[in-house]
Design a protein around this motif. Structure first.
Motif, PDB file in Angstrom:
ATOM      1  N   GLU A  26      -1.646  -0.625   5.770  1.00 36.52           N
ATOM      2  CA  GLU A  26      -2.074   0.774   5.691  1.00 36.52           C
ATOM      3  C   GLU A  26      -2.264   1.407   7.067  1.00 36.52           C
ATOM      4  OE1 GLU A  26      -5.985  -1.610   5.187  1.00 36.52           O
ATOM      5  OE2 GLU A  26      -3.830  -1.825   4.801  1.00 36.52           O
ATOM      6  N   GLU A  27      -2.135   0.617   8.133  1.00 36.68           N
ATOM      7  CA  GLU A  27      -2.272   1.135   9.494  1.00 36.68           C
ATOM      8  C   GLU A  27      -0.893   1.412  10.102  1.00 36.68           C
ATOM      9  OE1 GLU A  27      -6.381  -1.237  10.702  1.00 36.68           O
ATOM     10  OE2 GLU A  27      -4.449  -1.936  11.461  1.00 36.68           O
ATOM     11  N   TYR A  76       0.846  -1.191   0.000  1.00 38.20           N
ATOM     12  CA  TYR A  76       0.000   0.000   0.000  1.00 38.20           C
ATOM     13  C   TYR A  76       0.879   1.237   0.000  1.00 38.20           C
ATOM     14  CZ  TYR A  76      -3.432   3.419   1.720  1.00 38.20           C
ATOM     15  OH  TYR A  76      -4.246   4.514   1.873  1.00 38.20           O
ATOM     16  N   GLN A  77       0.710   2.079  -1.001  1.00 42.09           N
ATOM     17  CA  GLN A  77       1.421   3.350  -1.119  1.00 42.09           C
ATOM     18  C   GLN A  77       2.924   3.194  -0.903  1.00 42.09           C
ATOM     19  OE1 GLN A  77      -0.461   6.342   1.350  1.00 42.09           O
ATOM     20  NE2 GLN A  77      -2.261   6.459   0.016  1.00 42.09           N
ATOM     21  N   GLY A  78       3.506   2.260  -1.604  1.00 36.56           N
ATOM     22  CA  GLY A  78       4.956   2.082  -1.574  1.00 36.56           C
ATOM     23  C   GLY A  78       5.487   1.255  -0.430  1.00 36.56           C
ATOM     24  N   VAL A  79       4.612   0.800   0.476  1.00 29.90           N
ATOM     25  CA  VAL A  79       5.042  -0.043   1.598  1.00 29.90           C
ATOM     26  C   VAL A  79       4.535  -1.456   1.349  1.00 29.90           C
ATOM     27  CG1 VAL A  79       4.979  -0.429   4.083  1.00 29.90           C
ATOM     28  CG2 VAL A  79       4.989   1.902   3.190  1.00 29.90           C
ATOM     29  N   SER A  80       5.438  -2.372   1.089  1.00 29.85           N
ATOM     30  CA  SER A  80       5.045  -3.749   0.822  1.00 29.85           C
ATOM     31  C   SER A  80       4.863  -4.522   2.129  1.00 29.85           C
ATOM     32  CB  SER A  80       6.094  -4.443  -0.043  1.00 29.85           C
ATOM     33  OG  SER A  80       7.309  -4.571   0.675  1.00 29.85           O
ATOM     34  N   LYS A  81       4.199  -5.655   2.016  1.00 26.76           N
ATOM     35  CA  LYS A  81       4.036  -6.521   3.191  1.00 26.76           C
ATOM     36  C   LYS A  81       5.403  -7.031   3.662  1.00 26.76           C
ATOM     37  CE  LYS A  81       0.993  -8.873   0.810  1.00 26.76           C
ATOM     38  NZ  LYS A  81       0.045  -9.941   0.403  1.00 26.76           N
ATOM     39  N   ALA A  82       6.297  -7.272   2.720  1.00 26.96           N
ATOM     40  CA  ALA A  82       7.642  -7.706   3.086  1.00 26.96           C
ATOM     41  C   ALA A  82       8.359  -6.635   3.900  1.00 26.96           C
ATOM     42  CB  ALA A  82       8.449  -8.042   1.830  1.00 26.96           C
ATOM     43  N   GLN A  83       8.207  -5.361   3.492  1.00 28.20           N
ATOM     44  CA  GLN A  83       8.831  -4.257   4.218  1.00 28.20           C
ATOM     45  C   GLN A  83       8.300  -4.188   5.651  1.00 28.20           C
ATOM     46  OE1 GLN A  83      11.131  -2.058   2.709  1.00 28.20           O
ATOM     47  NE2 GLN A  83      11.488  -1.033   4.658  1.00 28.20           N
ATOM     48  N   LYS A 126      19.733   1.296   0.567  1.00 23.65           N
ATOM     49  CA  LYS A 126      19.001   2.242   1.421  1.00 23.65           C
ATOM     50  C   LYS A 126      18.079   1.541   2.411  1.00 23.65           C
ATOM     51  CE  LYS A 126      19.010   5.970  -2.002  1.00 23.65           C
ATOM     52  NZ  LYS A 126      18.168   6.891  -2.813  1.00 23.65           N
ATOM     53  N   GLY A 127      18.137   0.224   2.450  1.00 16.82           N
ATOM     54  CA  GLY A 127      17.287  -0.528   3.363  1.00 16.82           C
ATOM     55  C   GLY A 127      15.861  -0.658   2.892  1.00 16.82           C
ATOM     56  N   LYS A 128      15.624  -0.427   1.610  1.00 14.96           N
ATOM     57  CA  LYS A 128      14.293  -0.530   1.042  1.00 14.96           C
ATOM     58  C   LYS A 128      14.210  -1.740   0.116  1.00 14.96           C
ATOM     59  CE  LYS A 128      12.238   3.146   2.760  1.00 14.96           C
ATOM     60  NZ  LYS A 128      10.996   3.063   3.582  1.00 14.96           N
ATOM     61  N   ILE A 129      12.996  -2.243  -0.047  1.00 11.90           N
ATOM     62  CA  ILE A 129      12.778  -3.376  -0.931  1.00 11.90           C
ATOM     63  C   ILE A 129      12.350  -2.869  -2.294  1.00 11.90           C
ATOM     64  CG2 ILE A 129      11.325  -5.395  -1.354  1.00 11.90           C
ATOM     65  CD1 ILE A 129      11.200  -5.792   1.661  1.00 11.90           C
ATOM     66  N   ASP A 130      13.117  -3.225  -3.304  1.00 10.34           N
ATOM     67  CA  ASP A 130      12.787  -2.876  -4.682  1.00 10.34           C
ATOM     68  C   ASP A 130      11.969  -4.023  -5.265  1.00 10.34           C
ATOM     69  OD1 ASP A 130      12.577  -2.121  -7.295  1.00 10.34           O
ATOM     70  OD2 ASP A 130      14.718  -1.808  -7.624  1.00 10.34           O
ATOM     71  N   CYS A 131      10.640  -3.850  -5.261  1.00  5.22           N
ATOM     72  CA  CYS A 131       9.754  -4.945  -5.643  1.00  5.22           C
ATOM     73  C   CYS A 131       9.932  -5.379  -7.094  1.00  5.22           C
ATOM     74  CB  CYS A 131       8.298  -4.540  -5.386  1.00  5.22           C
ATOM     75  SG  CYS A 131       7.949  -4.217  -3.652  1.00  5.22           S
ATOM     76  N   PHE A 132      10.459  -4.500  -7.942  1.00  4.99           N
ATOM     77  CA  PHE A 132      10.627  -4.834  -9.351  1.00  4.99           C
ATOM     78  C   PHE A 132      11.769  -5.810  -9.575  1.00  4.99           C
ATOM     79  CE2 PHE A 132       8.381  -0.787  -9.575  1.00  4.99           C
ATOM     80  CZ  PHE A 132       7.400  -1.084 -10.503  1.00  4.99           C
TER      81      PHE A 132
END
Length: 277
Positions: free
Chosen positions: A265-266, A93-100, A158-164
């Motif tokens: 989303e919460e 949701y809005q750039g935040v994945s479940k994995a993140q 950067k500690g982010k997940i690149d879903c692509f």
């Protein structure tokens, strides 16, 4: 990943953790056992059945009341987090994945364990062989987790997940369930973080939910709870709108019992803690 935000959550709940630890219990992050431990705890009035070896005769003589000494043996708790990083975990949701979300929850538990002198191991599930990380705590554990996720191409610098760019393999369900059963049977505290979409043998998982040391969290996104199907997911890559993946709604039998829901989303960090306390 915002580690400052995770530290803030830890600080806000620190005073509430383990407030009931004086009774015999097996808690989420810490266990206290009454018995002939190494550390004196308190005096209590003697009750029939108490061990007479622990009567404090001097105090009893002074007060005309029989008191016994109680002791506390503190044992460190080992927490095993099963981290689902299969394909369906990489939308949200809005750039935040479940994995993140799940990775951040792992970091939160590392920090909590550091404050309670416990240890955490993360079992990474994203290919044919689950990877069991060593038992650590605090920022040492977080650093090791992040380094392993970077090696597997899940986290970027950067500690982010690149879903692509993530290409997870199917989970070996038999090995995963075998590890789960083993840790639960040995009395370890197990935290299971997943969207439950990649487990066909849900009946075996259902059997584990009755165990008090099994803490199961279903991490979901708005797509998972939508009735519309199929789902075409798009995202941005280098400023351009691109097709990501196509998922169909999973209509399998849902798990019931001691399973709690976390929505991306919460405010999921606070929600996770409220569910655990």
């Amino acid at each position: 990943m915002n580690l400052k935000e995770i530290d803030k959550v830890v600080g806000s709940i620190q005073s509430h953790l383990f407030r009931n630890s004086n009774s015999y219990s097996v808690g989420m992050l810490k266990s206290h056992f009454r018995g002939a431990g190494l550390q004196f705890k308190e005096h209590q009035i003697y009750n029939p059945g108490d061990d007479v070896r622990f009567i404090d005769w001097k105090l009893s003589a002074k007060t005309n009341t029989t008191f016994v000494k109680t002791f506390e043996e503190e044992r460190n708790v080992e927490i095993y987090i099963f981290l689902d990083l299969s394909e369906s975990m990489f939308y949200g949701y809005q750039g935040v994945s479940k994995a993140q979300v799940c990775v951040e929850l792992c970091c939160l538990l590392y920090l909590l364990a550091d404050k309670s002198k416990d240890r955490v191991s993360v079992v990474i599930m994203n290919n044919k062989s689950p990877l069991i990380l060593p038992l650590l705590s605090g920022h040492e554990g977080i650093s090791h987790l992040i380094s392993q996720l970077e090696k597997r191409g899940i986290l970027n610098e950067k500690g982010k997940i690149d879903c692509f760019n993530v290409n997870p393999e199917p989970i070996n369900e038999n090995k995963t369930l075998g590890l789960l059963k083993n840790f639960v049977a040995r009395g370890k505290e197990v935290v299971f973080l997943s969207d439950m979409k990649n487990f066909e043998n849900k009946m075996e998982l259902q059997k584990l939910l009755v165990r008090r040391n099994m803490h199961c969290f279903s991490v979901v996104s708005p797509i998972d709870e939508s009735n519309k199907q199929p789902f075409t997911i798009y995202g941005k890559r280098k400023g351009r709108r691109s097709f990501l993946r196509l998922f169909l709604k999973n209509d399998d039998v849902e798990l019931k019992g001691r399973i709690k829901k976390i929505k991306v989303e919460e405010r999921y960090l606070e929600k996770f803690i409220r569910e655990m306390l």
